[in-house]
Design a protein around this motif. Structure first.
Motif, PDB file in Angstrom:
ATOM      1  N   UNK A 508      40.455  37.291  41.095  1.00 25.33           N
ATOM      2  CA  UNK A 508      40.257  38.489  40.294  1.00 25.33           C
ATOM      3  C   UNK A 508      40.638  38.203  38.840  1.00 25.33           C
ATOM      4  N   UNK A 509      39.710  38.338  37.908  1.00 17.18           N
ATOM      5  CA  UNK A 509      39.998  37.986  36.502  1.00 17.18           C
ATOM      6  C   UNK A 509      41.091  38.851  35.883  1.00 17.18           C
ATOM      7  N   UNK A 510      41.345  40.035  36.462  1.00 18.84           N
ATOM      8  CA  UNK A 510      42.398  40.901  35.922  1.00 18.84           C
ATOM      9  C   UNK A 510      43.783  40.272  36.084  1.00 18.84           C
ATOM     10  N   UNK A 511      43.906  39.340  37.025  1.00 19.27           N
ATOM     11  CA  UNK A 511      45.180  38.653  37.222  1.00 19.27           C
ATOM     12  C   UNK A 511      45.571  37.862  35.982  1.00 19.27           C
ATOM     13  N   UNK A 512      44.575  37.464  35.205  1.00 16.50           N
ATOM     14  CA  UNK A 512      44.790  36.606  34.038  1.00 16.50           C
ATOM     15  C   UNK A 512      44.769  37.401  32.728  1.00 16.50           C
ATOM     16  N   UNK A 513      44.903  38.722  32.838  1.00 15.54           N
ATOM     17  CA  UNK A 513      44.816  39.565  31.652  1.00 15.54           C
ATOM     18  C   UNK A 513      46.010  40.516  31.590  1.00 15.54           C
ATOM     19  N   UNK A 514      46.227  41.087  30.416  1.00 11.29           N
ATOM     20  CA  UNK A 514      47.219  42.140  30.203  1.00 11.29           C
ATOM     21  C   UNK A 514      46.515  43.349  29.596  1.00 11.29           C
ATOM     22  N   UNK A 515      46.913  44.588  29.929  1.00 13.60           N
ATOM     23  CA  UNK A 515      47.836  44.928  31.024  1.00 13.60           C
ATOM     24  C   UNK A 515      47.086  44.939  32.338  1.00 13.60           C
ATOM     25  N   UNK A 516      47.782  45.209  33.421  1.00 13.32           N
ATOM     26  CA  UNK A 516      47.151  45.217  34.730  1.00 13.32           C
ATOM     27  C   UNK A 516      47.892  46.185  35.635  1.00 13.32           C
ATOM     28  N   UNK A 517      47.180  46.913  36.435  1.00  9.55           N
ATOM     29  CA  UNK A 517      47.811  47.836  37.382  1.00  9.55           C
ATOM     30  C   UNK A 517      46.973  47.905  38.654  1.00  9.55           C
ATOM     31  N   UNK A 518      47.655  47.890  39.775  1.00  8.17           N
ATOM     32  CA  UNK A 518      47.052  48.196  41.073  1.00  8.17           C
ATOM     33  C   UNK A 518      45.812  47.364  41.390  1.00  8.17           C
ATOM     34  N   UNK A 519      45.981  46.045  41.429  1.00 12.82           N
ATOM     35  CA  UNK A 519      44.886  45.175  41.837  1.00 12.82           C
ATOM     36  C   UNK A 519      44.573  45.435  43.300  1.00 12.82           C
TER      37      UNK A 519
END
Length: 523
Positions: A508-519
């Motif tokens: 999941x590319x959101x793992x490598x970004x800020x901010x992040x919530x509730x993957x």
């Protein structure tokens, strides 16, 4: 014999040659450090007591000179059976030189073995250790050639199933530490963060005709203590040893007694968690995606920077309050601590004796565990206990992994000089590590992939660039990080070719970004 009140020097003088010693402690907690230091000083001066047989469940020491390091004198030991060795580096050269028989057994097994010793049971029967280096089919927990003289664990079959039968010691000396003793010898643990195996060790030595020594901070009047606070009844105690140095009662060499360790009412607002976006956070984020908030309520976090970061990420995401944490020393709830305070927790909900915590683990009481990943092989085996001549020991790793339904191993893909950057939603490898962690065969089997698969456990191996899961034939690659080349950055950095999923995904590319919530759970 009436209870005697003595000092630590006198206690050391009363230990005979060839004593079988049961010792309590976890890092610095509960460890009778002053007695141990006088014992070492006496041996260096007199050559006695010699040929000691020492048994302890948890690692005891400060990775320098304290704890079981005090036994690091030539001829002092005949045998040492311990759950962890890394905290006592002074013992390593003597073990390698075969100066004594060195055994490493799982921490939980050793905590329970004292209870069985108290009950005069001949062996402890458990599935813990099957398929690992503790299994007699492999090494039987032996760490050196001197240990080949003895067999302390055997395989047995009951109702068609294999188990390990560990020999139970008969200690004639118990060395313990509490906080207060009354004039009748009753012991409380007010200022200790844990109670560990104190009751079991005292009972084991007493019931085997031995002597029980308890180092305490202070002696108080009879009847002044709450009976429910007494963890070692005076009937089990032979010698109360009031410490000369009150500082010897602290948890570690660095941290003085903290009431937050033992009082759930003392809760302070934690500072806002802000974990920097690096490879540790990537690993932790992907690992914590595996935690299912609907079903995974009781969780264990192992020692090490990657499992610890999993805890921090869950706290940052506001999810840590939805689960109950556990630590093998005996604490439920609260915030588990790390480093020299490992085993303790801030504002725990409950603290129980260590053997009962491992009963809980052995029965599958926790839903999921996050542990470190030091070395893995093609069969899904893991090694965290031995690297070349360096023996760390298993600690509670074998016990926890043997019966937990979901296991998440966490760590970087390579080691020694690895430099990486998380940028623009991708992982960038600046300098590859010199050491491959995914090897053909691990140096020592601390976790058996084959046994785990047969037990229907779900197992993941989460790194910053790749995620594997355990299948029948070994490791299966299921995800790779954005920005990573499958051949160059993964396959070329392994000593074997894993099974590659037909549906290989990008993490999941959101793992490598800020901010992040509730993957969303990706597993």
């Amino acid at each position: 014999m009436a209870i005697q009140f003595i000092n630590s020097q006198k206690a050391a003088e009363l230990i005979p040659d060839n004593a079988v010693i049961a010792l309590d402690g976890l890092l610095g907690a509960d460890s009778p450090e002053e007695i141990l230091e006088y014992l070492r000083a006496r041996y260096k001066k007199e050559g006695h007591p010699k040929g000691l047989d020492v048994w302890h469940a948890s690692g005891i020491g400060d990775s320098k000179h304290r704890g079981t390091n005090n036994f690091a004198e030539k001829g002092f030991l005949h045998r040492l059976v311990g759950g962890h060795y890394a905290l006592a580096p002074e013992l390593a050269p003597l073990s390698e030189a075969n100066d004594f028989e060195a055994f490493n057994f799982p921490q939980g097994v050793l905590s329970q073995i004292f209870r069985d010793s108290a009950a005069h049971k001949p062996v402890l029967i458990t599935n813990v250790g099957l398929g690992t280096f503790v299994d007699p089919k492999i090494s039987g927990g032996r760490l050196n050639d001197a240990a080949k003289k003895a067999t302390l664990v055997n395989r047995i079959n009951i109702h068609g199933k294999d188990y390990l039968a560990y020999e139970v010691p008969k200690p004639n000396i118990a060395l313990l530490r509490g906080t207060y003793a009354d004039e009748d010898g009753n012991i409380t643990f007010d200022d200790e963060p844990l109670t560990l195996v104190a009751t079991a060790v005292a009972m084991a030595a007493h019931n085997n005709g031995g002597k029980v020594f308890v180092q305490v901070k202070r002696v108080v009047k009879s009847g002044s203590m709450n009976p429910k606070d007494i963890r070692i009844p005076g009937v089990l105690v032979d010698y109360v040893v009031e410490t000369e140095n009150k500082d010897m009662t602290r948890q570690t060499t660095d941290t003085i007694y903290n009431p937050d360790f033992v009082n759930s009412a003392v809760v302070k607002e934690a500072d806002e968690i802000n974990v920097p976006l690096d490879s540790k956070k990537v690993i932790a984020r992907r690992a914590t995606c595996i935690l299912d908030q609907r079903t995974d309520h009781v969780v264990n976090f192992g020692i090490g920077k990657y499992p610890e970061t999993c805890s921090l990420v869950l706290k940052e995401e506001g999810l840590l309050d939805n689960i109950v944490t556990t630590v093998e020393g005996g604490s439920f709830g609260g915030t588990p601590l790390v480093g020299g305070d490992f085993g303790a927790a801030i504002a725990p909900q409950a603290i129980i004796d260590e053997p009962y915590m491992f009963d809980f683990y052995d029965g599958g009481g926790i839903d999921l565990t996050f542990l470190g990943l030091a070395e893995a092989d093609r069969k899904g085996n893991l090694n965290v206990s031995k690297f070349g001549p360096k023996v760390a020991g298993t600690g509670g790793f074998v016990d926890i992994t043997q019966n937990t339904p979901k296991i998440v191993f966490t760590g970087t893909f390579t080691a020694a000089g690895l430099k990486e950057e998380v940028k623009d939603g991708k992982l960038h490898i600046i300098k590859e590590g010199k050491v491959k962690k995914f090897v053909k065969d691990v140096q020592q089997v601390t976790f058996s992939g084959e046994v785990a698969y047969e037990n229907n456990q779900k197992v993941w191996y989460v790194t910053e660039r790749a995620v594997f899961e355990l299948v029948k034939d070994g490791l299966k690659l299921i995800e790779i990080a954005p920005g990573i080349d499958l051949q160059k950055d993964i396959l070329d950095q392994m000593e074997f070719k894993p099974i590659i999923s037909d549906n290989l995904k990008e993490m999941d590319p959101r793992i490598f970004q800020e901010p992040i919530m509730n993957i969303k759970n990706n597993s």
